[in-house]
Design an enzyme around this catalytic site. Structure first.
Site, mmCIF file in Angstrom:
data_model
loop_
_atom_site.group_PDB
_atom_site.id
_atom_site.type_symbol
_atom_site.label_atom_id
_atom_site.label_comp_id
_atom_site.label_asym_id
_atom_site.label_seq_id
_atom_site.Cartn_x
_atom_site.Cartn_y
_atom_site.Cartn_z
ATOM 1 N N THR A 168 10.180 6.894 0.044
ATOM 2 C CA THR A 168 10.695 7.276 -1.268
ATOM 3 C C THR A 168 11.097 8.748 -1.277
ATOM 4 O OG1 THR A 168 9.333 5.625 -2.380
ATOM 5 C CG2 THR A 168 10.126 7.457 -3.724
ATOM 6 N N ARG A 247 -2.551 6.446 -5.226
ATOM 7 C CA ARG A 247 -2.978 5.151 -5.765
ATOM 8 C C ARG A 247 -3.651 5.305 -7.121
ATOM 9 N NH1 ARG A 247 -5.529 3.606 0.036
ATOM 10 N NH2 ARG A 247 -3.667 2.679 0.999
ATOM 11 N N GLU A 367 1.728 1.409 -0.643
ATOM 12 C CA GLU A 367 0.441 2.131 -0.670
ATOM 13 C C GLU A 367 -0.746 1.159 -0.739
ATOM 14 O OE1 GLU A 367 0.226 5.755 -2.821
ATOM 15 O OE2 GLU A 367 2.407 5.894 -2.970
#
Length: 387
Positions: A168, A247, A367
């Site tokens: 990303t 996360r 993730e």
């Protein structure tokens, strides 16, 4: 007095005044600046880069870092609320902020030198320098320890060879935090755009996170100065520590996506008439809507406790895994159910449900896939590893 359909347990009353102010500020930004353009951005597969200066001006980049480095010094719950409101707009925008803040600014702050912090963090907080996080490799996926990217020490330089995939921000990034195998174990390096042998290729034809910029990184004998090494950590605990930070935000973000879908379908069901009455007046619709509200409420309470544990210094990675697993699953199920209630209209990006449903296919995968987080909890329960 009727309850807020998107906050049945009045979780907002458990927030501090500062946390509510942060949420309200980001919510206004999303309502006024994001929602009017994000559907078109998704259709056009375009990241709304024009919003980055405004995101930075709101203090959303590196929000939890100390002000000395350009951060806002916010608490964990405030950061979670930022992620929730941004993802109410679009997962791609929340992903941008997560990568910049948790995966790039955090390792520089936690593992870097003071010179590295002062050089990069204030500019990144202002949105003048964009970062990306190079860990995932095409063959590795859920097994990052199998990485093939390697760095070899050559005097006061490191020679880096390898590649990273599904990164990303890569096409728009000015720097990349890249993790590579060395003779001493996995180490992190700050690579800068323009270094010889360092190239980026944008990934297209995505049906998810279309309003996000995604690419692959390639390293062909890239010479990286020793001054660009993150010397404060060696081993997989470095990148895994960054992922745990990210996360945490991901555990909050999908709540926003689910709320956006529920709000939309509540308005639609109240107006759409079938067989002489509103869709909202049917038992099947009410049962579905009630179940969505139940699941959102559980996710909100879980995320808030996760934030309070983080602020108290008692947060464990397994708790983050449980929250990411639960809240991503909650949101993707609600987005799909809302798409169904919208009928044929739900397949167009005139409505938000299909966009959120498609985006959440990525959020539930990156993730740590849902399966990986299930196995993390399974290991915690049994003491046995099943990876």
């Amino acid at each position: 007095m009727r309850l807020d359909p998107c906050d049945l347990f009045d979780v907002r009353s458990l927030l501090s005044d500062e946390e509510r102010a942060v949420q309200d500020s980001v919510a206004r930004f999303v309502d006024q600046r994001v929602l009017p353009v994000i559907g078109d951005c998704f259709d056009q597969a375009r990241f709304p880069a024009e919003l980055v200066p405004e995101i930075a001006a709101l203090g959303l980049l590196g929000a939890t870092l100390p002000p000395a480095y350009g951060g806002g010094g916010m608490d964990a719950v405030a950061y979670g609320l930022i992620c929730q409101e941004l993802e109410r707009g679009d997962s791609g925008l929340r992903s941008f902020v997560s990568v910049q803040s948790s995966l790039c600014m955090h390792p520089i702050f936690a593992y870097g030198s003071e010179a590295q912090r002062l050089r990069w963090l204030p500019a990144m907080a202002r949105g003048e320098r964009i970062g990306c996080f190079g860990l995932t490799e095409a063959h590795g996926g859920s097994d990052p320890s199998s990485m093939k990217t390697r760095a070899v020490r050559e005097g006061d330089q490191w020679r880096l060879d390898g590649s990273k995939m599904w990164i990303t921000n890569a096409p728009i990034a000015d720097l990349a935090i890249v993790w590579a195998q060395t003779e001493d174990g996995v180490q992190g390096f700050i690579l800068e755009r323009g270094m010889a042998g360092f190239s980026v290729q944008e990934i297209g034809r995505k049906m998810s996170l279309r309003a996000s910029s995604t690419g692959a990184l390639f390293f062909d004998q890239v010479q990286v100065p020793e001054a660009n090494r993150l010397a404060g950590v060696v081993g997989m605990k470095g990148p895994l520590g960054c992922l745990n930070q990210a996360r945490f935000g991901i555990s909050w973000g999908p709540i926003g996506a689910a709320i956006a879908c529920l709000r939309e379908v509540l308005a639609y069901a109240g107006q759409r008439e079938l067989f002489g009455r509103p869709l909202a007046a049917t038992q099947s619709a009410q049962i579905k809507l009630a179940d969505m509200a139940r699941r959102i409420t559980g996710a909100q309470l879980l995320a808030l406790q996760l934030g309070r544990l983080k602020e108290a210094g008692r947060l464990q990675p397994q708790q983050v895994s449980l929250a990411k697993w639960n809240n991503c699953r909650m949101a993707i199920d609600i987005a799909r159910e809302c798409r169904d209630l919208l009928g044929a209209a739900g397949i167009t990006t005139e409505h938000a449900a299909i966009r959120h449903a498609l985006n959440l296919e990525s959020v539930i995968t990156y993730e740590g896939t849902e399966t990986v987080h299930q196995l993390v909890i399974g290991r915690e329960l049994t003491g046995l590893t099943a990876f």
